[in-house]
Write a protein that holds these residues in place. Structure first.
Motif, PDB file in Angstrom:
ATOM      1  N   TRP A  33       1.655 -64.075 -75.839  1.00  0.00           N
ATOM      2  CA  TRP A  33       1.108 -65.431 -75.392  1.00  0.00           C
ATOM      3  C   TRP A  33       2.300 -66.163 -75.062  1.00  0.00           C
ATOM      4  N   VAL A 253     -11.712 -68.830 -69.848  1.00  0.00           N
ATOM      5  CA  VAL A 253     -11.480 -67.835 -71.003  1.00  0.00           C
ATOM      6  C   VAL A 253     -12.171 -66.671 -70.692  1.00  0.00           C
ATOM      7  N   THR A 256     -10.106 -64.698 -68.386  1.00  0.00           N
ATOM      8  CA  THR A 256      -9.066 -64.085 -69.173  1.00  0.00           C
ATOM      9  C   THR A 256      -9.239 -62.790 -69.860  1.00  0.00           C
ATOM     10  N   GLU A 257     -10.440 -62.757 -70.713  1.00  0.00           N
ATOM     11  CA  GLU A 257     -10.697 -61.824 -71.467  1.00  0.00           C
ATOM     12  C   GLU A 257     -10.901 -60.430 -70.661  1.00  0.00           C
ATOM     13  N   LEU A 286      -9.162 -68.612 -77.149  1.00  0.00           N
ATOM     14  CA  LEU A 286      -8.945 -67.219 -76.728  1.00  0.00           C
ATOM     15  C   LEU A 286      -8.588 -66.495 -78.030  1.00  0.00           C
ATOM     16  N   ASN A 289     -11.174 -66.543 -80.441  1.00  0.00           N
ATOM     17  CA  ASN A 289     -12.228 -65.441 -80.052  1.00  0.00           C
ATOM     18  C   ASN A 289     -11.774 -63.924 -80.592  1.00  0.00           C
TER      19      ASN A 289
END
Ligand code: KIV
Ligand code: ZN
Length: 558
Positions: A33, A253, A256-257, A286, A289
């Motif tokens: 991250w 989101v 990104t996933e 994120l 999730n």
């Protein structure tokens, strides 16, 4: 009516990627991250953070567990330059945290940026230039060759300047800005030239950050672009592929996933989606999730409310009440059928089995929240809700989180007594709960005095009927009163404070101050409210403080 858009806008073309692999993959571990709250998140605020707020944010990011933090754009402002110096010179950077600074690919800006990093134990220099056709043609009037040379020259200079500061452990990050709108083969050519110039190896990887500077397509297109780069980049083993999605289409989101499924290893974003325009990707969503899928996110959001209040304080922007995982209303069920299903879910949920709760994707307790089922009928329905009735009949305008808290009290009452509840009964309940006259701790009086540059207070309270005179000091009366309570073994902190006036006559006479104080107590998860009403603002605040102390039941614990 919106105009027919077909002559003004066109669809983003699909990527030619036969046999794409990402659709059948699942994410199995957290990425590296990188928080850019102090850079992308900061440059886009009405009021960018000052040094003190930046420091508060930096410390919180470290506490949450970020190991890479983009702390500033040193060549852009003196505040940003000075902030990096303070972090380094005053030793604020934990050993396991690497700071990152951003620079454009221009010589004088790179030199100034490198100056800011003098003496750092380790640092990532993040350099970028725009690569897409509109930027080449319209903004900079540069050919592809010139854009590529700009990146290579910048990296050569950074290589030379980092070699002159050998006591720092250096890493390079390069971003082809507007990557998603850049021809893929050209983005690859520039990235490969950067990798080559830096001399990246498997033990000294270069970070290639592939930003959706502006989100222009559906998330599957971003995933295709990432998988394409992963397949074609030279020296793949010497490269970390990083994502930096913005949220222009509201799908950051998801993008990104899917980008992680497509092989990216690192994600840059901001807490609660702060950042330019519609924001950077939201790192909290994120991370949680991932958590909800049984994957350890390596970021600690077990006290999400404290993180939220700190971010609100530093950014001066409120978090939407329906924001995933953190909004004031996301663990609240309004509808009777939802409440019923959740109630049944809780009655069969075992502590040691998988979470299997209707309507609640994660256990609110995991993020330091509780489930609030709210019996509330709004003003439009004609029956009146709790908040609506208190406001209309008694002039008490509760802050949203107090509405949620107090609705729980009302619900407990209606659960045990049954039937409807009148405005008068709601007011009685509110008074008993927050304006307690026969509580263990009772406020008597205070006396303020000056103490050097500070405020002193002599606070008289009764604890279980025994009068105590406590003295405390602070920046203002509330901080002094909070500190005075330490003398009685009471340790609470004020998390948020709101003051409203109520019951004023038409000409403003006879107004009462109503203070709402959200408080936390050392060693206790969660927060609760205290409320104080008085014609004097300071008295209202101190009454609110004492009210909160009673709500926590600190005195019973003692
Ligand atoms: O959105 C973007 O492209 C950026 C770059 C500077 C990385 O913020
Ligand atoms: Zn950005």
């Amino acid at each position: 009516m919106l105009k027919n858009p077909s002559s003004k806008y066109r669809a983003f073309p699909a990527i030619n990627l036969p046999n794409r692999q990402w659709p059948s993959r699942t994410i199995t571990q957290a990425p590296i991250w990188m928080s850019t709250d102090l850079r992308d998140g900061n440059q886009s605020l009405f009021e960018p953070m000052n040094g003190a707020r930046k420091m508060q944010m930096f410390k919180m990011l470290c506490d949450i567990g970020f190991k890479e933090i983009e702390v500033s754009f040193p060549s852009a402002s003196q505040t940003d330059f000075d902030f990096v110096r303070t972090l380094i010179e005053d030793g604020h950077i934990p050993d396991d945290v690497t700071i990152i600074v951003l620079t454009q690919a221009r010589e004088h800006l790179i030199r100034r940026t490198m100056e800011s990093l003098r003496g750092a134990k380790k640092a990532i220099v993040h350099v970028y230039n725009a690569t897409s056709e509109p930027f080449r043609d319209i903004v900079f009037n540069l050919s592809k060759r010139e854009v590529l040379e700009m990146a290579v020259n910048a990296v050569s200079l950074i290589k030379q300047l980092t070699a002159e500061q050998p006591s720092t452990e250096w890493q390079l990050e390069y971003s082809p800005e507007t990557f998603t709108a850049t021809e893929l083969d050209f983005a690859k050519e520039v990235c490969d030239a950067v990798t080559e110039t830096w001399g990246a190896t498997p033990s000294n990887k270069v970070i290639l950050n592939l930003p959706a500077t502006v989100e222009v397509a559906t998330p599957n297109v971003y995933a295709d672009q990432i998988e394409w780069m992963g397949r074609h980049l030279a020296r793949r083993d010497s490269v970390i592929i990083s994502l930096h999605p913005h949220n222009d289409r509201g799908t950051a989101v998801a993008a990104t996933e899917l980008g992680l499924m497509a092989g990216a290893e690192r994600v840059e974003g901001c807490l609660f989606g702060h950042g330019e325009r519609t924001g950077n990707v939201d790192l909290v969503t994120l991370a949680l999730n991932l958590y909800s899928q049984g994957i350890t996110p390596n970021l600690d959001f077990s006290d999400i409310d404290t993180v939220a209040r700190t971010v609100e304080h530093c950014t001066q922007l409120p978090i939407h009440p329906r924001h995933p995982y953190v909004g004031d209303l996301v663990f609240t069920a309004f509808s009777g059928s939802h409440q019923d299903a959740i109630k049944k879910g809780f009655s069969v949920q075992q502590a040691d089995s998988y979470w299997n709760m209707p309507y609640l994707p994660i256990d609110p307790a995991d993020v330091g929240r509780s489930y609030d089922s709210v019996i509330r009928v709004n003003s439009q329905s004609g029956k009146g809700g709790v908040a609506y009735l208190l406001e209309n009949s008694y002039g008490v305008v509760m802050p949203r989180r107090l509405q949620v808290e107090f609705s729980g009290v009302v619900q407990q009452h209606t659960d045990s007594v049954g039937g409807e509840i009148s405005a008068q009964q709601i007011w009685q309940l509110f008074s008993q709960t927050y304006l307690q006259s026969n509580a263990p701790v009772c406020y008597r009086e205070y006396h303020l005095f000056e103490h050097g540059k500070n405020q002193g207070i002599r606070l008289v309270i009764d604890i279980h009927g025994v009068t105590q005179v406590l003295t405390g000091y602070g920046n203002g009366p509330i901080e002094a009163a909070v500190n005075a309570l330490h003398g009685a073994g009471i340790y609470v902190q004020v998390r948020s404070y709101e003051e409203r006036s109520m019951n004023a006559d038409v000409d403003g006479a006879n107004a009462q101050a109503c203070t709402f104080m959200e408080m936390t107590q050392q060693g206790v998860t969660g927060a609760c409210y205290g409320v104080g009403i008085d014609s004097n603002m300071i008295s209202a605040s101190i009454k609110a403080l004492v009210s909160g102390v009673n709500r926590f039941g600190v005195v019973e614990i003692m």
